[in-house]
Design a protein around this motif. Structure first.
Motif, PDB file in Angstrom:
ATOM      1  N   VAL A  24       0.831  -1.210   0.000  1.00 21.13           N
ATOM      2  CA  VAL A  24       0.000   0.000   0.000  1.00 21.13           C
ATOM      3  C   VAL A  24       0.865   1.259   0.000  1.00 21.13           C
ATOM      4  O   VAL A  24       0.652   2.178  -0.805  1.00 21.13           O
ATOM      5  N   THR A  25       1.836   1.328   0.900  1.00 19.26           N
ATOM      6  CA  THR A  25       2.650   2.548   0.992  1.00 19.26           C
ATOM      7  C   THR A  25       3.428   2.798  -0.290  1.00 19.26           C
ATOM      8  O   THR A  25       3.522   3.943  -0.767  1.00 19.26           O
ATOM      9  N   THR A  26       3.976   1.743  -0.877  1.00 16.07           N
ATOM     10  CA  THR A  26       4.781   1.903  -2.085  1.00 16.07           C
ATOM     11  C   THR A  26       3.924   2.330  -3.274  1.00 16.07           C
ATOM     12  O   THR A  26       4.280   3.259  -4.011  1.00 16.07           O
ATOM     13  N   VAL A  27       2.795   1.653  -3.457  1.00 17.12           N
ATOM     14  CA  VAL A  27       1.927   1.971  -4.602  1.00 17.12           C
ATOM     15  C   VAL A  27       1.369   3.387  -4.490  1.00 17.12           C
ATOM     16  O   VAL A  27       1.402   4.173  -5.448  1.00 17.12           O
ATOM     17  N   VAL A  28       0.850   3.721  -3.313  1.00 17.30           N
ATOM     18  CA  VAL A  28       0.264   5.055  -3.120  1.00 17.30           C
ATOM     19  C   VAL A  28       1.339   6.132  -3.275  1.00 17.30           C
ATOM     20  O   VAL A  28       1.144   7.143  -3.974  1.00 17.30           O
ATOM     21  N   ALA A  29       2.472   5.930  -2.622  1.00 17.85           N
ATOM     22  CA  ALA A  29       3.529   6.947  -2.668  1.00 17.85           C
ATOM     23  C   ALA A  29       4.026   7.170  -4.086  1.00 17.85           C
ATOM     24  O   ALA A  29       4.198   8.317  -4.523  1.00 17.85           O
ATOM     25  N   TYR A  30       4.266   6.095  -4.816  1.00 18.45           N
ATOM     26  CA  TYR A  30       4.815   6.273  -6.165  1.00 18.45           C
ATOM     27  C   TYR A  30       3.800   6.886  -7.116  1.00 18.45           C
ATOM     28  O   TYR A  30       4.156   7.676  -7.996  1.00 18.45           O
ATOM     29  N   ALA A  31       2.517   6.533  -6.936  1.00 23.28           N
ATOM     30  CA  ALA A  31       1.483   7.144  -7.773  1.00 23.28           C
ATOM     31  C   ALA A  31       1.411   8.651  -7.524  1.00 23.28           C
ATOM     32  O   ALA A  31       1.341   9.450  -8.470  1.00 23.28           O
ATOM     33  N   VAL A  32       1.448   9.060  -6.254  1.00 20.39           N
ATOM     34  CA  VAL A  32       1.431  10.486  -5.927  1.00 20.39           C
ATOM     35  C   VAL A  32       2.694  11.166  -6.451  1.00 20.39           C
ATOM     36  O   VAL A  32       2.645  12.264  -7.025  1.00 20.39           O
ATOM     37  N   PHE A  33       3.823  10.521  -6.271  1.00 21.61           N
ATOM     38  CA  PHE A  33       5.105  11.074  -6.698  1.00 21.61           C
ATOM     39  C   PHE A  33       5.120  11.328  -8.203  1.00 21.61           C
ATOM     40  O   PHE A  33       5.468  12.415  -8.661  1.00 21.61           O
ATOM     41  N   ARG A  34       4.726  10.328  -8.996  1.00 17.23           N
ATOM     42  CA  ARG A  34       4.735  10.500 -10.443  1.00 17.23           C
ATOM     43  C   ARG A  34       3.731  11.551 -10.891  1.00 17.23           C
ATOM     44  O   ARG A  34       3.982  12.325 -11.819  1.00 17.23           O
ATOM     45  N   GLY A  35       2.571  11.573 -10.236  1.00 13.10           N
ATOM     46  CA  GLY A  35       1.578  12.579 -10.581  1.00 13.10           C
ATOM     47  C   GLY A  35       2.073  13.989 -10.344  1.00 13.10           C
ATOM     48  O   GLY A  35       1.857  14.886 -11.164  1.00 13.10           O
ATOM     49  N   LEU A  36       2.760  14.200  -9.229  1.00 14.29           N
ATOM     50  CA  LEU A  36       3.287  15.526  -8.923  1.00 14.29           C
ATOM     51  C   LEU A  36       4.402  15.924  -9.884  1.00 14.29           C
ATOM     52  O   LEU A  36       4.497  17.090 -10.289  1.00 14.29           O
ATOM     53  N   LEU A  37       5.241  14.968 -10.253  1.00 13.98           N
ATOM     54  CA  LEU A  37       6.344  15.303 -11.166  1.00 13.98           C
ATOM     55  C   LEU A  37       5.839  15.697 -12.550  1.00 13.98           C
ATOM     56  O   LEU A  37       6.491  16.479 -13.252  1.00 13.98           O
ATOM     57  N   LYS A  38       4.692  15.154 -12.946  1.00 14.54           N
ATOM     58  CA  LYS A  38       4.133  15.539 -14.246  1.00 14.54           C
ATOM     59  C   LYS A  38       3.698  17.002 -14.252  1.00 14.54           C
ATOM     60  O   LYS A  38       3.691  17.651 -15.301  1.00 14.54           O
ATOM     61  N   LEU A  39       3.326  17.517 -13.082  1.00 13.61           N
ATOM     62  CA  LEU A  39       2.859  18.895 -12.990  1.00 13.61           C
ATOM     63  C   LEU A  39       3.973  19.870 -12.647  1.00 13.61           C
ATOM     64  O   LEU A  39       3.844  21.072 -12.907  1.00 13.61           O
ATOM     65  N   ALA A  40       5.048  19.378 -12.057  1.00 12.50           N
ATOM     66  CA  ALA A  40       6.115  20.250 -11.565  1.00 12.50           C
ATOM     67  C   ALA A  40       7.179  20.478 -12.633  1.00 12.50           C
ATOM     68  O   ALA A  40       7.299  19.700 -13.581  1.00 12.50           O
ATOM     69  N   PRO A  41       7.964  21.525 -12.493  1.00 14.64           N
ATOM     70  CA  PRO A  41       9.088  21.749 -13.417  1.00 14.64           C
ATOM     71  C   PRO A  41      10.089  20.599 -13.332  1.00 14.64           C
ATOM     72  O   PRO A  41      10.241  19.974 -12.273  1.00 14.64           O
ATOM     73  N   LYS A  42      10.768  20.330 -14.432  1.00 13.15           N
ATOM     74  CA  LYS A  42      11.743  19.237 -14.475  1.00 13.15           C
ATOM     75  C   LYS A  42      13.038  19.667 -13.799  1.00 13.15           C
ATOM     76  O   LYS A  42      14.051  19.944 -14.441  1.00 13.15           O
ATOM     77  N   ARG A  43      12.999  19.721 -12.487  1.00 13.42           N
ATOM     78  CA  ARG A  43      14.165  20.115 -11.706  1.00 13.42           C
ATOM     79  C   ARG A  43      14.389  19.124 -10.575  1.00 13.42           C
ATOM     80  O   ARG A  43      13.482  18.414 -10.163  1.00 13.42           O
ATOM     81  N   ARG A  44      15.619  19.136 -10.065  1.00 12.25           N
ATOM     82  CA  ARG A  44      15.939  18.226  -8.958  1.00 12.25           C
ATOM     83  C   ARG A  44      15.133  18.568  -7.714  1.00 12.25           C
ATOM     84  O   ARG A  44      14.731  17.687  -6.962  1.00 12.25           O
ATOM     85  N   ARG A  45      14.902  19.850  -7.497  1.00 13.99           N
ATOM     86  CA  ARG A  45      14.124  20.234  -6.320  1.00 13.99           C
ATOM     87  C   ARG A  45      12.714  19.658  -6.378  1.00 13.99           C
ATOM     88  O   ARG A  45      12.121  19.343  -5.342  1.00 13.99           O
ATOM     89  N   SER A  46      12.175  19.503  -7.575  1.00 18.17           N
ATOM     90  CA  SER A  46      10.835  18.937  -7.717  1.00 18.17           C
ATOM     91  C   SER A  46      10.789  17.506  -7.202  1.00 18.17           C
ATOM     92  O   SER A  46       9.779  17.067  -6.631  1.00 18.17           O
ATOM     93  N   VAL A  47      11.873  16.761  -7.400  1.00 21.83           N
ATOM     94  CA  VAL A  47      11.933  15.384  -6.904  1.00 21.83           C
ATOM     95  C   VAL A  47      11.854  15.362  -5.379  1.00 21.83           C
ATOM     96  O   VAL A  47      11.136  14.553  -4.789  1.00 21.83           O
ATOM     97  N   THR A  48      12.575  16.262  -4.742  1.00 24.91           N
ATOM     98  CA  THR A  48      12.565  16.321  -3.280  1.00 24.91           C
ATOM     99  C   THR A  48      11.199  16.713  -2.744  1.00 24.91           C
ATOM    100  O   THR A  48      10.683  16.087  -1.804  1.00 24.91           O
ATOM    101  N   VAL A  49      10.593  17.723  -3.341  1.00 28.97           N
ATOM    102  CA  VAL A  49       9.273  18.171  -2.892  1.00 28.97           C
ATOM    103  C   VAL A  49       8.231  17.082  -3.117  1.00 28.97           C
ATOM    104  O   VAL A  49       7.395  16.795  -2.241  1.00 28.97           O
ATOM    105  N   ALA A  50       8.268  16.452  -4.284  1.00 23.83           N
ATOM    106  CA  ALA A  50       7.306  15.393  -4.588  1.00 23.83           C
ATOM    107  C   ALA A  50       7.486  14.205  -3.646  1.00 23.83           C
ATOM    108  O   ALA A  50       6.504  13.564  -3.239  1.00 23.83           O
ATOM    109  N   SER A  51       8.723  13.900  -3.271  1.00 21.22           N
ATOM    110  CA  SER A  51       8.964  12.790  -2.348  1.00 21.22           C
ATOM    111  C   SER A  51       8.402  13.104  -0.966  1.00 21.22           C
ATOM    112  O   SER A  51       7.890  12.214  -0.274  1.00 21.22           O
ATOM    113  N   PHE A  52       8.480  14.367  -0.547  1.00 17.91           N
ATOM    114  CA  PHE A  52       7.917  14.771   0.743  1.00 17.91           C
ATOM    115  C   PHE A  52       6.406  14.537   0.765  1.00 17.91           C
ATOM    116  O   PHE A  52       5.865  13.914   1.686  1.00 17.91           O
ATOM    117  N   VAL A  53       5.724  15.024  -0.257  1.00 17.15           N
ATOM    118  CA  VAL A  53       4.265  14.888  -0.304  1.00 17.15           C
ATOM    119  C   VAL A  53       3.866  13.419  -0.429  1.00 17.15           C
ATOM    120  O   VAL A  53       2.918  12.959   0.227  1.00 17.15           O
TER     121      VAL A  53
END
Length: 393
Positions: free
Chosen positions: A129-158
């Motif tokens: 559950v944690t892995t599937v939910v987290a990765y789905a949220v992570f990928r969804g956020l990265l599609k909306l965020a700028p392609k930057r390294r900071r976006s990876v960190t922010v998306a991982s937090f959420v």
């Protein structure tokens, strides 16, 4: 959130065991693809997959170590890392499920943490559950965020923040199907989600700090950051023989012209990059192992002694009325201490170090085997020498 034996009845425990086994089977197949995907040269051994395999074993060991660091939350409750988001972002969702599953298996068998009959419940809840939910949220956020390294960190937090209460909701659903104590589901849901939202903040901070640190040093080692870095391309130009019509001189290191080909020159110039990147990846791995040993062997002694979120909710609401003794309660490492070592600090530290080593060995062994099977499958059947073919005689 380790569910002990006795919380969930036998039929639902068996059902979740089937779900967990199926998820692990699917993850083994998916991990073969993730470990086979490359990000160019320069990792622990060369290709992207070859450097992901040892990194995956390290991620499992690191999650084991950090799970020993219970942090205070509120009202006499503590929390600890679940690790699904961290594993999914660092090494991929399928490999992440396997990482957390290895951790749960080692904890249950060696340290009597999380029931053995409840292993299916724990893998389903804490790994899947944690892995599937987290990765789905992570990928969804990265599609909306700028392609930057900071976006990876922010998306991982959420993603990590969302994954923990999602696991609490999943536990409530499992308990609704097979709970052994008659407790109001409204109370269970409210208490579980409420406390695990707070725990999720700690999970998010740990995940973002770890992912951000690796992204800052070696973004190519982070599965979730692939696509943000460019693979080095070496372009070559065909050069005609000296004196031929249209011949162009090949560039040399000092700018002089020569009749040699350009490709060897480019390759020679790029050659030192791979060993340097390999050394860099090995340093990341060594630092990760040292951090895991430090957390488990030293810092864990200062972890909060308060019950974690599930233990607190269970005690307050009577969920733990039918808790059973752990089958591995006589293990020499039960309760994260070494049997017959009287000094509490030394006992806990040794147990943590042993746990990190065992998890690293089992996890790395598993992923190396998966990686080798991937390479064999990619190579296909070995070619038969011509001498063995009747028509070649």
């Amino acid at each position: 959130m380790h569910v002990p034996d006795g919380f969930i009845d036998a039929p639902v425990s068996v059902a979740t065991g089937v779900v967990a086994a199926a998820a692990v089977g699917v993850s083994l197949r998916g991990a073969r693809r993730e470990l086979g995907e490359g990000g160019g040269s320069g990792g622990l051994g060369g290709s992207g997959g070859e450097r992901t395999a040892p990194l995956a074993g390290l991620v499992a060991a690191f999650i084991f170590a950090v799970q020993m660091l219970n942090f205070p939350v509120a009202a006499g409750t503590s929390g600890h890392l679940l690790g699904g988001a961290l594993a999914a972002i660092l090494v991929g969702p399928y490999t992440g499920v396997l990482c957390v599953s290895v951790v749960l298996l080692m904890q249950g068998v060696l340290f009597a943490d999380g029931g053995l009959t409840a292993l299916g419940v724990n893998i389903t809840d804490m790994a899947v559950v944690t892995t599937v939910v987290a990765y789905a949220v992570f990928r969804g956020l990265l599609k909306l965020a700028p392609k930057r390294r900071r976006s990876v960190t922010v998306a991982s937090f959420v993603a990590a923040l969302v994954s923990v209460p999602a696991a609490a909701v999943a536990f409530t659903g499992i308990y609704a199907l097979g709970g052994t104590a008659h407790v109001s589901l409204d109370k269970v849901f409210t208490a579980m989600v409420g406390v695990h939202v707070l725990i999720g903040i700690g999970e998010a901070a740990i995940t973002a700090l770890t992912v951000g640190a690796v992204v800052a040093v070696r973004p190519d080692l982070v599965y979730g950051a692939r696509g943000l870095t460019r693979t080095l391309e070496i372009r070559t130009v065909a050069v005609a023989a000296p004196g031929a019509p249209g011949a162009r001189p090949a560039p040399q290191a000092g700018g002089a012209a020569s009749g040699g080909a350009a490709a060897p020159v480019a390759a020679a110039a790029a050659a030192p990059a791979a060993p340097a990147a390999r050394r860099s990846a090995r340093r990341v791995w060594a630092v990760g192992v040292a951090a895991a040993l430090l957390c488990a062997g030293v810092v864990s002694f200062y972890a909060s002694a308060n019950p974690d979120g599930l233990e607190k909710v269970a005690a307050d609401n009577g969920i733990d009325k039918k808790t059973e003794d752990h089958a591995a309660q006589d293990s020499p490492l039960a309760d994260y201490g070494v049997k017959d070592v009287t000094d509490a600090r030394l006992s806990g530290g040794l147990a943590g170090v042993i746990g990190v080593g065992a998890t690293l060995a089992v996890g790395s062994g598993l992923f190396v085997v998966v990686r080798r099977r991937t390479r064999k499958a990619a190579a296909g059947p070995a070619a038969v020498p011509a001498a063995h073919h009747p028509e070649g005689v």
